[in-house]
Structures are given as C-alpha cells and as structure tokens.
Design an enzyme around this catalytic site. Structure first.
Site: not given
Length: 380
Positions: A24-25, A78, A109, A151, A236-237
């Site tokens: 998740p972003m 999420q 986070c 996570k 992710g990235r």
C-alpha cells in the site's frame, strides 16, 4: 542453504496465484493503479491505507478511498489504528459491508505524525497492545473466513528491535502471515534493507513471512526468497512507473526467464492506459491531476526533453495527454542503466524516532493508545 522458490501464496483459505503483494502506498495504490498492475500478472493488490476510526465513524474521505475496480476479484485493504475496539469494528465493517477478502494491519509506517501517536512502526514496542489489536482483528474477521495479516519493520532503531516479538505475537493471535520491511523506523527508506532479519523471522515463526525492501527487479525477489526462506515478497517503490514489474515477477516465480525492457513507445502505451483508468475512476479532471505524479517515474532514465516532461506534469485532459505523448520517441530503448536502482523516496535516516512521552518506559501499552485522525493517510 538456498530455499525453494514458491509459485503461489496461501493466506488462510485465500490462495494467491503468485507470491507477490503490492505494498500500500498513499496516493498511489488506488483502484486504477491496482487494476493496471493486476493486468500485468497475478498477485495480491492491496489498497491505500485507511484508518479504523475513519471507517467506523463514517468519514467521507475514508469512504471514498474504499473504491474497487469492477474486475477486482480479491478485495484487499490495509487498515491503520491504535485502538483494539475500533480495529475490531472496522474489520467487521470491511468484511460484512464491503466484501473484503483480506485485511492487512499497518505496523510499519515511519512517518512522524503517525509514530508520535504510537501508531505505525512505533506500536509493536507495546507488545500487549499489539496482541490486543491483533486478537480483535482476527476475531472480527473469523466469521467471514477473511485472513488478517500484518506489516511491520525491524523495530524503532537498532537498539529497540521488535520484529521477533511481533512475529511471535502474530502467530499466537492467529494472524495468517507477517510482512517484514527490513529497515527500522529510524531508517525510514534510507540505506539498505536487512534481508538477514527477514531470514531470522522465518526461522522464528511457523506462519508465512513476506519479505519487503530493495526489490527493484524480479531477480531481486527470487534472490530474497532463496536467501531468506520467505513465503513471498511485498513490492512497493520498485513498481513506481513500472507496473510491468508484476509481469516479470509472475514469470520469475513460475520458472520463466523474463525481463521486460519496454521501448519508450511501450511505456507511452502504459502511461496512456494508466491515465485512462484514473479518469474512469475519478473523472477526467481529477484523474489527469492524479496522473501527473507518475510522469517522472515512467520517464526515469529516458531522454525525453525537459520541456516535454514539464508539460506532461501539467496535463489536464486525455486529449492533451495524447498530443504530448506523441512527442516521445517510440523507438527509444529502455535505459538499462536504471535496472536495479532505487526508485521513489529514499531520504536520510531520522536523527530520532518521534514517540509519545514515556513510550519506551514499558512494553505493555494496554489502554495507552492515542486516537488517530480519521483521515490519516500514509504507508510503511
């Protein structure tokens, strides 16, 4: 010893065709982007993070984030929160009212506005509170046979590691899998991910462990599972401006030697598809505005001129996007020097982790949570 490469992922009764999860972003993994990635290959495509409080209290922004594409067969969300009661209620709402098939809880986070309230990557320091939250989530999801995963990160910093305890608590409370980002909260996205920590967690628990951190190419994902024994990977990235990475990942985990090196013309087609999906879900004006942030990622390493890039970053309609895309050289080859290089934010490590007063005094935490804002949006 090299671990075997898995070709699928089991989360409770949920089966994922490729052991790959989209991280998740915030502002990125909306319904349009999830659809775009899913068109490339099988995997589990998780929504942007939403807050338990926002969902329970009917916040309008939170409600609008709970949008799924019509072809999204497995709805994955999420959830963030610090209060076991709110988390439990939110999980039930997701399962009962929104047909969600998988819930992931964010304890990774690193953003100060989150850790300042004891949330995200700060929360696992409070072991008993973590256990309460996970117990509430699993109990709420159980009647619907919906798996709950979590996570997390290695810990607050190298002197305050939490991931092994978090794994034990996750297993004891019935969590289906745990994803570990191999960095501390203090590191944020800087430095290198510690894959040895992922391997240590695999040895420590019996539930599936998913590895996260520094997966830029499909070969990185294979190397991670071989080195760590992880059951799958969280990406992710590495997929920013490169949704075809999921095609490569699906091929790699099924024993095919595929590495996509698209020409600029093929990237141009992908950009147009992305913008089209955003406009379908959000309307043309907002969809084009949302697309602007992706331009730099798509064109990273290509020779496209500065003025053209600037104009693309101001695009306000599909018609103007089409005109501008015509200015890109379709025959330009993919810039291979970009392979294996970091994408997206990196930054520097934080001088210190911002925590609530007295947070490190004990590891209990029951009843000490600080309510999150209803519309917190971030990731980890």
């Amino acid at each position: 010893m090299t671990a075997a490469v898995p070709d699928s992922l089991a989360l409770g009764s949920l089966r994922v065709g490729t052991p790959v999860v989209l991280a998740p972003m915030a502002g990125i993994t909306n319904a349009a982007y999830r659809r775009l990635c899913a068109e490339q290959g099988a995997g589990l495509y998780v929504s942007e993070m939403i807050t338990s409080r926002g969902l329970v209290e009917g916040d309008e922004v939170t409600r609008k984030m709970l949008v799924f594409d019509e072809l999204e067969s497995v709805r994955s969300v999420q959830l963030y929160g610090t209060d076991p009661v709110y988390i439990g209620k939110a999980v039930e709402i997701l399962c009962a009212d929104h047909g969600v098939a998988h819930v992931d809880l964010n304890f990774g986070c690193p953003v100060p506005k989150i850790t300042r309230k004891g949330g995200g990557g700060a929360l696992p320091w409070k072991r008993d509170l973590l256990g309460e939250i996970l117990t509430a989530a699993v109990a709420a999801a159980a009647p619907y046979d919906v798996p709950v995963t979590m996570k997390t990160r290695k810990g607050l910093d190298e002197d305050h590691l939490t991931y092994l305890d978090a794994g034990r608590i996750a297993q004891e409370t019935g969590v289906a899998a745990i994803a570990l980002h191999g960095r501390t909260v203090q590191q944020a996205y800087s430095g290198r991910a510690d894959w040895d920590a992922i391997a240590a967690l695999v040895e420590h628990v019996d539930i599936p462990v998913l590895g996260n951190g520094d997966i830029w190419e499909a070969a990185d994902a294979l190397r991670m599972v071989e080195q760590t024994g992880a059951a799958g990977v969280v990406v992710g990235r590495g997929c920013l401006g490169r949704p075809w990475l999921f095609r490569d990942l699906a091929a790699a985990f099924h024993g095919e030697d595929v590495a996509t090196l698209p020409t600029l013309g093929e990237v141009r087609t992908m950009m147009r598809r992305h913008a089209e999906l955003l406009c379908e879900h959000m309307g043309e004006e907002r969809g084009c505005k949302e697309f602007r942030k992706h331009v730099t990622w798509y064109l990273k390493g290509f020779k496209a001129g500065g003025e053209l890039r600037h104009q693309l970053a101001l695009v306000d309609s599909l018609a103007s996007l089409d005109r501008l895309l015509e200015g890109l050289d379709p025959a330009e080859p993919f810039p291979t020097h970009e392979l294996g290089t970091p994408r997206g934010r990196q930054g520097a490590p934080r001088t210190k982790v911002v925590l609530p007063d007295g947070w490190l005094d004990d590891t209990d935490g029951r009843g000490t949570y600080v309510r999150e804002d209803a519309v917190e949006t971030t990731g980890g």
